[in-house]
Design a protein around this motif. Sequence first.
Motif, short mmCIF file in Angstrom:
data_model
loop_
_atom_site.label_atom_id
_atom_site.label_comp_id
_atom_site.label_asym_id
_atom_site.label_seq_id
_atom_site.Cartn_x
_atom_site.Cartn_y
_atom_site.Cartn_z
N ARG A 94 71.58 49.35 28.50
CA ARG A 94 70.46 49.34 27.57
C ARG A 94 70.02 47.90 27.27
O ARG A 94 68.83 47.61 27.15
N VAL A 95 70.98 47.00 27.16
CA VAL A 95 70.66 45.59 26.93
C VAL A 95 69.91 45.03 28.13
O VAL A 95 68.91 44.31 27.98
N VAL A 96 70.35 45.37 29.33
CA VAL A 96 69.67 44.90 30.55
C VAL A 96 68.23 45.39 30.55
O VAL A 96 67.31 44.64 30.89
N LEU A 97 68.00 46.63 30.15
CA LEU A 97 66.64 47.14 30.11
C LEU A 97 65.80 46.42 29.07
O LEU A 97 64.59 46.29 29.22
N PHE A 98 66.42 45.93 28.01
CA PHE A 98 65.70 45.14 27.02
C PHE A 98 65.35 43.76 27.59
O PHE A 98 64.24 43.29 27.45
N VAL A 99 66.32 43.16 28.24
CA VAL A 99 66.14 41.81 28.79
C VAL A 99 65.20 41.84 30.00
O VAL A 99 64.38 40.96 30.20
N GLU A 100 65.33 42.87 30.82
CA GLU A 100 64.55 43.00 32.06
C GLU A 100 63.96 44.40 32.12
O GLU A 100 64.45 45.27 32.84
N PRO A 101 62.90 44.66 31.35
CA PRO A 101 62.38 46.03 31.23
C PRO A 101 61.86 46.63 32.54
O PRO A 101 61.84 47.84 32.69
N ASP A 102 61.46 45.80 33.50
CA ASP A 102 60.92 46.33 34.75
C ASP A 102 61.99 46.69 35.77
O ASP A 102 61.66 47.13 36.86
N CYS A 103 63.27 46.49 35.43
CA CYS A 103 64.32 46.77 36.43
C CYS A 103 64.43 48.25 36.74
O CYS A 103 64.92 48.63 37.77
N CYS A 104 63.94 49.07 35.86
CA CYS A 104 64.04 50.52 36.05
C CYS A 104 62.94 51.17 35.24
O CYS A 104 63.13 51.50 34.08
N ASP A 105 61.76 51.35 35.85
CA ASP A 105 60.65 51.89 35.07
C ASP A 105 60.03 53.15 35.65
O ASP A 105 59.07 53.66 35.13
N PRO A 107 59.92 57.24 37.16
CA PRO A 107 60.36 58.54 36.63
C PRO A 107 61.79 58.89 37.02
O PRO A 107 62.43 59.68 36.35
N GLY A 108 62.31 58.31 38.08
CA GLY A 108 63.67 58.59 38.52
C GLY A 108 64.72 57.72 37.88
O GLY A 108 65.91 57.83 38.18
N CYS A 109 64.32 56.84 36.96
CA CYS A 109 65.27 55.92 36.33
C CYS A 109 66.29 56.71 35.50
O CYS A 109 65.93 57.54 34.67
N VAL A 110 67.56 56.44 35.75
CA VAL A 110 68.62 57.10 35.00
C VAL A 110 69.43 56.10 34.18
O VAL A 110 70.47 56.42 33.64
N CYS A 111 68.92 54.88 34.07
CA CYS A 111 69.64 53.83 33.35
C CYS A 111 69.54 53.99 31.84
O CYS A 111 70.44 53.63 31.11
N ALA A 112 68.41 54.41 31.37
CA ALA A 112 68.14 54.41 29.93
C ALA A 112 68.84 55.53 29.22
O ALA A 112 69.20 56.51 29.75
#
Length: 112
Positions: A94-105, A107-112
């Motif tokens: 979740r922190v990575v997605l905050f720091v680098e929001p485009d890393c997983c954007d 519809p198939g993103c399962v990181c968040a």
Amino acid sequence: MSTATATLSHTAALSRLGHALGDPTRAGILLALREAPAYPSDLADRLAVSRQVMSNQLACLRGCGLVEALSEGRRTAYRLADEHLAPALDELLRVVLFVEPDCCDGPGCVCA
């Protein structure tokens, strides 16, 4: 919210975690083991590395105290060494997605 005072032992442990996450293969292993224990050959295939590389990286993670081996007859599976690691890794994602929001954007993103 209370925060614990960081000792030299805490600092060393956090440094070991940082070292483990500093390599993409080791980070991939830890993320894969959040889901379930796995065999080295399956992890090697999943992460597209050789069996020798996987063996070396698992040895490093064992040395850091982050994974443990489970003997299953002639085979050995690996799992996270502590139940707190999976939710901590989820939170780091979740922190990575905050720091680098485009890393997983997508519809198939399962990181968040």
